[in-house]
Design a protein around this motif. Sequence first.
Motif, PDB file in Angstrom:
ATOM      1  N   ARG A 170      39.370  17.471  40.831  1.00 59.30           N
ATOM      2  CA  ARG A 170      38.198  18.518  40.453  1.00 59.30           C
ATOM      3  C   ARG A 170      39.163  19.907  40.756  1.00 59.30           C
ATOM      4  N   GLU A 171      38.695  20.920  39.899  1.00 63.79           N
ATOM      5  CA  GLU A 171      39.284  22.134  40.152  1.00 63.79           C
ATOM      6  C   GLU A 171      38.398  23.226  39.808  1.00 63.79           C
ATOM      7  N   PHE A 172      38.480  24.402  40.521  1.00 64.34           N
ATOM      8  CA  PHE A 172      37.921  25.647  40.533  1.00 64.34           C
ATOM      9  C   PHE A 172      38.118  26.169  39.300  1.00 64.34           C
ATOM     10  N   VAL A 173      36.831  26.787  38.684  1.00 63.92           N
ATOM     11  CA  VAL A 173      36.786  27.412  37.366  1.00 63.92           C
ATOM     12  C   VAL A 173      36.447  28.678  37.758  1.00 63.92           C
ATOM     13  N   ALA A 174      35.244  29.075  38.200  1.00 68.58           N
ATOM     14  CA  ALA A 174      34.801  30.417  38.609  1.00 68.58           C
ATOM     15  C   ALA A 174      33.747  30.464  39.499  1.00 68.58           C
ATOM     16  N   SER A 175      33.464  31.555  40.265  1.00 68.66           N
ATOM     17  CA  SER A 175      32.425  31.789  41.239  1.00 68.66           C
ATOM     18  C   SER A 175      32.051  33.210  41.025  1.00 68.66           C
ATOM     19  N   ILE A 176      30.790  33.339  41.719  1.00 67.07           N
ATOM     20  CA  ILE A 176      30.278  34.793  41.675  1.00 67.07           C
ATOM     21  C   ILE A 176      29.458  34.801  43.153  1.00 67.07           C
ATOM     22  N   THR A 177      29.708  36.009  43.674  1.00 65.76           N
ATOM     23  CA  THR A 177      28.753  36.022  44.938  1.00 65.76           C
ATOM     24  C   THR A 177      27.467  36.756  44.898  1.00 65.76           C
ATOM     25  N   SER A 178      26.844  36.965  45.760  1.00 62.22           N
ATOM     26  CA  SER A 178      25.317  37.301  45.763  1.00 62.22           C
ATOM     27  C   SER A 178      25.294  38.777  45.299  1.00 62.22           C
ATOM     28  N   ILE A 179      26.344  39.485  45.400  1.00 61.12           N
ATOM     29  CA  ILE A 179      26.432  40.907  44.923  1.00 61.12           C
ATOM     30  C   ILE A 179      27.035  41.073  43.469  1.00 61.12           C
ATOM     31  N   THR A 180      27.223  39.849  42.931  1.00 58.28           N
ATOM     32  CA  THR A 180      27.728  39.588  41.641  1.00 58.28           C
ATOM     33  C   THR A 180      29.198  39.806  41.320  1.00 58.28           C
ATOM     34  N   THR A 181      29.936  39.978  42.341  1.00 54.46           N
ATOM     35  CA  THR A 181      31.507  39.949  42.273  1.00 54.46           C
ATOM     36  C   THR A 181      32.137  38.609  41.706  1.00 54.46           C
ATOM     37  N   PRO A 182      32.677  38.548  40.478  1.00 60.14           N
ATOM     38  CA  PRO A 182      33.227  37.167  39.801  1.00 60.14           C
ATOM     39  C   PRO A 182      34.779  36.767  40.357  1.00 60.14           C
ATOM     40  N   SER A 183      35.075  35.744  40.223  1.00 63.75           N
ATOM     41  CA  SER A 183      36.271  35.230  40.367  1.00 63.75           C
ATOM     42  C   SER A 183      36.475  34.168  39.205  1.00 63.75           C
ATOM     43  N   TYR A 184      37.692  34.006  38.926  1.00 64.20           N
ATOM     44  CA  TYR A 184      38.056  33.238  37.828  1.00 64.20           C
ATOM     45  C   TYR A 184      39.401  32.436  38.167  1.00 64.20           C
ATOM     46  N   ALA A 185      39.515  31.094  37.818  1.00 60.22           N
ATOM     47  CA  ALA A 185      41.002  30.683  37.516  1.00 60.22           C
ATOM     48  C   ALA A 185      41.380  31.266  36.516  1.00 60.22           C
ATOM     49  N   ALA A 186      42.965  31.182  36.861  1.00 64.16           N
ATOM     50  CA  ALA A 186      43.997  31.891  35.846  1.00 64.16           C
ATOM     51  C   ALA A 186      43.667  31.162  34.378  1.00 64.16           C
ATOM     52  N   SER A 187      43.423  29.858  34.353  1.00 64.66           N
ATOM     53  CA  SER A 187      43.443  29.310  32.978  1.00 64.66           C
ATOM     54  C   SER A 187      42.328  29.608  32.262  1.00 64.66           C
ATOM     55  N   VAL A 188      41.065  30.284  32.794  1.00 66.98           N
ATOM     56  CA  VAL A 188      40.188  30.500  32.112  1.00 66.98           C
ATOM     57  C   VAL A 188      39.716  32.116  32.036  1.00 66.98           C
ATOM     58  N   LYS A 189      40.483  32.878  32.643  1.00 70.22           N
ATOM     59  CA  LYS A 189      40.286  34.204  32.805  1.00 70.22           C
ATOM     60  C   LYS A 189      40.395  34.714  31.560  1.00 70.22           C
ATOM     61  N   GLY A 190      39.628  35.690  31.116  1.00 71.29           N
ATOM     62  CA  GLY A 190      39.616  36.351  29.859  1.00 71.29           C
ATOM     63  C   GLY A 190      38.869  35.637  28.721  1.00 71.29           C
ATOM     64  N   ARG A 191      38.384  34.297  28.870  1.00 73.95           N
ATOM     65  CA  ARG A 191      37.769  33.558  28.197  1.00 73.95           C
ATOM     66  C   ARG A 191      36.243  32.931  28.461  1.00 73.95           C
ATOM     67  N   PHE A 192      36.225  32.744  29.884  1.00 75.40           N
ATOM     68  CA  PHE A 192      34.963  32.397  30.473  1.00 75.40           C
ATOM     69  C   PHE A 192      34.303  33.693  31.244  1.00 75.40           C
ATOM     70  N   THR A 193      33.173  33.750  31.048  1.00 72.83           N
ATOM     71  CA  THR A 193      32.313  34.979  31.936  1.00 72.83           C
ATOM     72  C   THR A 193      31.392  34.088  32.734  1.00 72.83           C
TER      73      THR A 193
END
Length: 117
Positions: free
Chosen positions: A45-68
């Motif tokens: 299992r691998e990380f894809v993306a996350s978002i904090t309560s103040i809506t700061t997103p983080s993405y895996a390199a493999s999906v950055k720019g393609r996933f939101t």
Amino acid sequence: QVQLVESGGGLVQAGGDLKLSCSASENIFNFNTMGWYRQAPGKQREFVASITSITTPSYAASVKGRFTISRDNIKNMLYLHMGSLKPEDTAVYYCTADRATQNARYWGQGTQVTVSS
């Protein structure tokens, strides 16, 4: 017990789009971070993306720019909009919710995404 229910998975052709949704059984203001993980057949299992309560997103390199990733704190929903899908994006996608006060992470049951070439 927190319940997270994913929906929106399915079969899509390479280059296509898909939007995943995750419904939470309680107010998502209670969760510091929400996210998406995925597990492909025979892989960890691998990380894809996350978002904090103040809506700061983080993405895996493999999906950055393609996933939101986004969250709707009023509807208690988490979303993952996936664009320019590739066959290697094929996996079961899981929604997660972290409650820092209890050092707990909750998982949904997963939704299958299959990208055909």
